[in-house]
Design a protein around this motif. Structure first.
Motif, PDB file in Angstrom:
ATOM      1  N   SER A  46      11.325  43.248  59.363  1.00 12.78           N
ATOM      2  CA  SER A  46      10.112  42.604  59.861  1.00 12.78           C
ATOM      3  C   SER A  46       9.901  41.236  59.224  1.00 12.78           C
ATOM      4  O   SER A  46       8.980  40.507  59.594  1.00 12.78           O
ATOM      5  N   CYS A  47      10.751  40.881  58.274  1.00 15.88           N
ATOM      6  CA  CYS A  47      10.627  39.596  57.578  1.00 15.88           C
ATOM      7  C   CYS A  47      10.914  38.450  58.541  1.00 15.88           C
ATOM      8  O   CYS A  47      11.891  38.481  59.296  1.00 15.88           O
ATOM      9  N   LYS A  48      10.070  37.432  58.509  1.00 13.76           N
ATOM     10  CA  LYS A  48      10.256  36.250  59.338  1.00 13.76           C
ATOM     11  C   LYS A  48      10.437  35.032  58.445  1.00 13.76           C
ATOM     12  O   LYS A  48       9.620  34.778  57.557  1.00 13.76           O
ATOM     13  N   PRO A  49      11.512  34.278  58.652  1.00 11.91           N
ATOM     14  CA  PRO A  49      11.747  33.089  57.823  1.00 11.91           C
ATOM     15  C   PRO A  49      10.595  32.094  57.935  1.00 11.91           C
ATOM     16  O   PRO A  49       9.931  31.992  58.971  1.00 11.91           O
ATOM     17  N   THR A  50      10.362  31.366  56.858  1.00 13.43           N
ATOM     18  CA  THR A  50       9.295  30.381  56.795  1.00 13.43           C
ATOM     19  C   THR A  50       9.860  28.982  57.018  1.00 13.43           C
ATOM     20  O   THR A  50      11.084  28.777  57.035  1.00 13.43           O
ATOM     21  N   ALA A  51       8.971  28.028  57.144  1.00 11.96           N
ATOM     22  CA  ALA A  51       9.403  26.639  57.280  1.00 11.96           C
ATOM     23  C   ALA A  51      10.148  26.176  56.032  1.00 11.96           C
ATOM     24  O   ALA A  51      11.089  25.380  56.108  1.00 11.96           O
ATOM     25  N   ALA A  52       9.747  26.684  54.868  1.00 11.68           N
ATOM     26  CA  ALA A  52      10.414  26.311  53.616  1.00 11.68           C
ATOM     27  C   ALA A  52      11.817  26.898  53.535  1.00 11.68           C
ATOM     28  O   ALA A  52      12.736  26.277  52.994  1.00 11.68           O
ATOM     29  N   HIS A  53      11.985  28.115  54.064  1.00 10.22           N
ATOM     30  CA  HIS A  53      13.289  28.797  54.040  1.00 10.22           C
ATOM     31  C   HIS A  53      13.558  29.355  55.434  1.00 10.22           C
ATOM     32  O   HIS A  53      13.346  30.535  55.698  1.00 10.22           O
ATOM     33  N   PRO A  54      14.027  28.504  56.345  1.00  5.97           N
ATOM     34  CA  PRO A  54      14.073  28.878  57.766  1.00  5.97           C
ATOM     35  C   PRO A  54      15.235  29.778  58.165  1.00  5.97           C
ATOM     36  O   PRO A  54      15.283  30.214  59.317  1.00  5.97           O
ATOM     37  N   VAL A  68      24.098  47.637  47.756  1.00  5.90           N
ATOM     38  CA  VAL A  68      23.035  47.757  46.763  1.00  5.90           C
ATOM     39  C   VAL A  68      23.508  47.300  45.393  1.00  5.90           C
ATOM     40  O   VAL A  68      22.957  46.382  44.784  1.00  5.90           O
ATOM     41  N   ASP A  69      24.555  47.940  44.878  1.00  6.32           N
ATOM     42  CA  ASP A  69      25.003  47.681  43.512  1.00  6.32           C
ATOM     43  C   ASP A  69      25.247  46.208  43.235  1.00  6.32           C
ATOM     44  O   ASP A  69      24.899  45.695  42.168  1.00  6.32           O
ATOM     45  N   ASN A  70      25.872  45.534  44.174  1.00  7.69           N
ATOM     46  CA  ASN A  70      26.261  44.152  43.942  1.00  7.69           C
ATOM     47  C   ASN A  70      25.051  43.217  43.838  1.00  7.69           C
ATOM     48  O   ASN A  70      25.140  42.136  43.255  1.00  7.69           O
ATOM     49  N   TRP A  71      23.894  43.664  44.383  1.00  6.18           N
ATOM     50  CA  TRP A  71      22.797  42.723  44.580  1.00  6.18           C
ATOM     51  C   TRP A  71      21.486  43.154  43.942  1.00  6.18           C
ATOM     52  O   TRP A  71      20.429  42.642  44.288  1.00  6.18           O
ATOM     53  N   VAL A  72      21.538  44.080  42.992  1.00  2.05           N
ATOM     54  CA  VAL A  72      20.296  44.596  42.411  1.00  2.05           C
ATOM     55  C   VAL A  72      19.517  43.518  41.663  1.00  2.05           C
ATOM     56  O   VAL A  72      18.309  43.659  41.450  1.00  2.05           O
ATOM     57  N   THR A  73      20.175  42.451  41.272  1.00  3.76           N
ATOM     58  CA  THR A  73      19.487  41.361  40.576  1.00  3.76           C
ATOM     59  C   THR A  73      19.279  40.156  41.482  1.00  3.76           C
ATOM     60  O   THR A  73      18.182  39.581  41.538  1.00  3.76           O
ATOM     61  N   LEU A  74      20.325  39.755  42.212  1.00  6.40           N
ATOM     62  CA  LEU A  74      20.214  38.551  43.036  1.00  6.40           C
ATOM     63  C   LEU A  74      19.263  38.739  44.209  1.00  6.40           C
ATOM     64  O   LEU A  74      18.488  37.822  44.536  1.00  6.40           O
ATOM     65  N   ALA A  75      19.295  39.890  44.879  1.00  4.29           N
ATOM     66  CA  ALA A  75      18.434  40.088  46.049  1.00  4.29           C
ATOM     67  C   ALA A  75      16.953  39.915  45.691  1.00  4.29           C
ATOM     68  O   ALA A  75      16.246  39.139  46.346  1.00  4.29           O
ATOM     69  N   PRO A  76      16.432  40.591  44.666  1.00  2.14           N
ATOM     70  CA  PRO A  76      15.022  40.360  44.302  1.00  2.14           C
ATOM     71  C   PRO A  76      14.759  38.917  43.866  1.00  2.14           C
ATOM     72  O   PRO A  76      13.670  38.385  44.116  1.00  2.14           O
ATOM     73  N   HIS A  77      15.749  38.307  43.212  1.00  5.33           N
ATOM     74  CA  HIS A  77      15.618  36.902  42.798  1.00  5.33           C
ATOM     75  C   HIS A  77      15.342  36.007  44.007  1.00  5.33           C
ATOM     76  O   HIS A  77      14.475  35.124  43.957  1.00  5.33           O
ATOM     77  N   VAL A  79      14.305  37.099  47.103  1.00  2.00           N
ATOM     78  CA  VAL A  79      13.074  37.540  47.770  1.00  2.00           C
ATOM     79  C   VAL A  79      11.860  36.916  47.088  1.00  2.00           C
ATOM     80  O   VAL A  79      10.930  36.430  47.744  1.00  2.00           O
ATOM     81  N   ASP A  80      11.871  36.899  45.758  1.00  2.00           N
ATOM     82  CA  ASP A  80      10.746  36.330  45.013  1.00  2.00           C
ATOM     83  C   ASP A  80      10.565  34.839  45.298  1.00  2.00           C
ATOM     84  O   ASP A  80       9.476  34.292  45.085  1.00  2.00           O
ATOM     85  N   ARG A  81      11.618  34.202  45.786  1.00  2.00           N
ATOM     86  CA  ARG A  81      11.561  32.770  46.098  1.00  2.00           C
ATOM     87  C   ARG A  81      11.309  32.514  47.576  1.00  2.00           C
ATOM     88  O   ARG A  81      11.432  31.382  48.043  1.00  2.00           O
ATOM     89  N   GLY A  82      10.979  33.565  48.316  1.00  2.00           N
ATOM     90  CA  GLY A  82      10.516  33.389  49.678  1.00  2.00           C
ATOM     91  C   GLY A  82      11.557  33.532  50.762  1.00  2.00           C
ATOM     92  O   GLY A  82      11.282  33.223  51.920  1.00  2.00           O
ATOM     93  N   LEU A 275      21.504  26.946  48.713  1.00  2.00           N
ATOM     94  CA  LEU A 275      20.712  27.383  49.862  1.00  2.00           C
ATOM     95  C   LEU A 275      19.654  26.361  50.250  1.00  2.00           C
ATOM     96  O   LEU A 275      19.257  26.292  51.418  1.00  2.00           O
ATOM     97  N   ASP A 276      19.209  25.595  49.285  1.00  4.25           N
ATOM     98  CA  ASP A 276      18.150  24.603  49.542  1.00  4.25           C
ATOM     99  C   ASP A 276      18.498  23.299  48.822  1.00  4.25           C
ATOM    100  O   ASP A 276      17.837  22.909  47.848  1.00  4.25           O
ATOM    101  N   PRO A 277      19.537  22.612  49.277  1.00  5.28           N
ATOM    102  CA  PRO A 277      20.013  21.423  48.554  1.00  5.28           C
ATOM    103  C   PRO A 277      18.987  20.300  48.475  1.00  5.28           C
ATOM    104  O   PRO A 277      19.039  19.476  47.547  1.00  5.28           O
ATOM    105  N   ALA A 278      18.056  20.253  49.404  1.00  3.32           N
ATOM    106  CA  ALA A 278      17.045  19.202  49.379  1.00  3.32           C
ATOM    107  C   ALA A 278      16.139  19.323  48.159  1.00  3.32           C
ATOM    108  O   ALA A 278      15.504  18.332  47.740  1.00  3.32           O
TER     109      ALA A 278
END
Length: 287
Positions: A46-54, A68-77, A79-82, A275-278
């Motif tokens: 249900s997540c919809k990308p934002t203008a900041a992270h389209p 799961v195992d590979n991303w238990v740290t990076l995925a929340p990292h 998500v927390d950034r939008g 992911l966001d070079p700008a």
């Protein structure tokens, strides 16, 4: 001297175990865990990308790992950034739970293709960004080059990839020294032999150039990689390519193949920059 089947039969399991370590980011680092809850924002359709992270971010695990195992740290990292973040399982073998990425790499790319389509349909985005660890950064290149993925992907960020194969500290030479070894291991776990330096898969993938137009590529490598050897085999050549050695950002970073993809905060900083070079900021030993 001709090897008989008896010593060959004894040697092949050892070879298979050795090659099973190729590009394996977390098999020994983390026990299998349950799938992430959608309430965490990870794999939330249900997540919809934002203008900041389209664009949604699709995480592609490495050999012997899972979504799961590979991303238990990076995925929340992320998500927390939008970001809208998704991860898939691929390369499953019958009767082998949790430890994936063992099937033919080209077939795994077909699974990635279907998954990206699913994510784009759910989010309404036109393109996705891919972040992969080890085989998870190599396999998407087949998708981009041969399966139409370039039209659906903005960027591919590779963490410790084996883009030109691995010698596994010289062990892959045994595939051709031991009669029947390459065919035997390929028949059991083709995802491993596809990644060995000089494989037919790699020759076809890299023929005519490493990249395809329209996609930005970032490679994040570590000189302490004990699985992808030499570590420079992960580097790509071509337009829109940035190759990063994490020790050039911080000489004190001692991360090997597993750590750089699972827990390395400096690598995570480089991923968010890619992911966001700008809005990129310098990566230093302080973070």
């Amino acid at each position: 001297m001709t090897l008989t089947w008896r010593p060959l039969r004894t040697l092949l399991p050892a070879l298979a175990l050795a090659f099973a370590a190729v590009a394996a980011p977390s098999a020994a680092a983390a026990a299998p865990t349950r799938a992430p809850a959608v309430t965490s924002g990870w794999n939330d359709y249900s997540c919809k990308p934002t203008a900041a992270h389209p664009r949604p971010v699709v995480l592609v695990h490495g050999t012997l790992a899972n979504s799961v195992d590979n991303w238990v740290t990076l995925a929340p990292h992320l998500v927390d950034r939008g970001y809208c973040v998704f991860s898939l399982d691929y390369g499953q073998l019958p009767g082998v739970p949790f430890f994936h990425g063992l099937g033919p790499v080209a077939k795994s790319a077909e699974q990635l293709s279907a998954f990206v389509d699913k994510v784009l349909a759910a989010t309404g985005a036109r393109k996705a960004d891919l972040v992969g660890h080890s085989q998870g950064a190599l396999m998407p290149r087949h998708y981009l080059k041969f399966l139409g993925g370039a039209a659906k992907v903005n960027a591919l960020v590779g963490i410790a990839p084996d883009n030109h194969g691995t010698t596994l500290l010289g062990l892959t030479k045994l595939l051709d020294i031991v009669p029947g070894a390459r065919d035997a291991i390929h028949g059991l776990t083709p995802g491993l032999t596809d990644q060995a330096t000089g494989s037919d898969f790699l020759r076809r993938l890299n023929e005519g150039g490493d990249t395809v137009p329209g996609v930005r590529y970032t490679v994040i490598a570590t000189k302490y990689d004990e699985i992808v050897t030499p570590y420079r085999s992960g580097y790509l050549s071509g337009p829109d390519v940035t190759n990063i050695l994490i020790q050039d950002r911080c000489s004190l970073d001692l991360s090997g193949h597993v750590a750089i993809g699972v827990v390395d905060r400096l690598a995570f900083h480089e991923i968010t920059n890619a992911l966001d070079p700008a809005h990129a900021t310098p990566t230093t030993c302080a973070g």
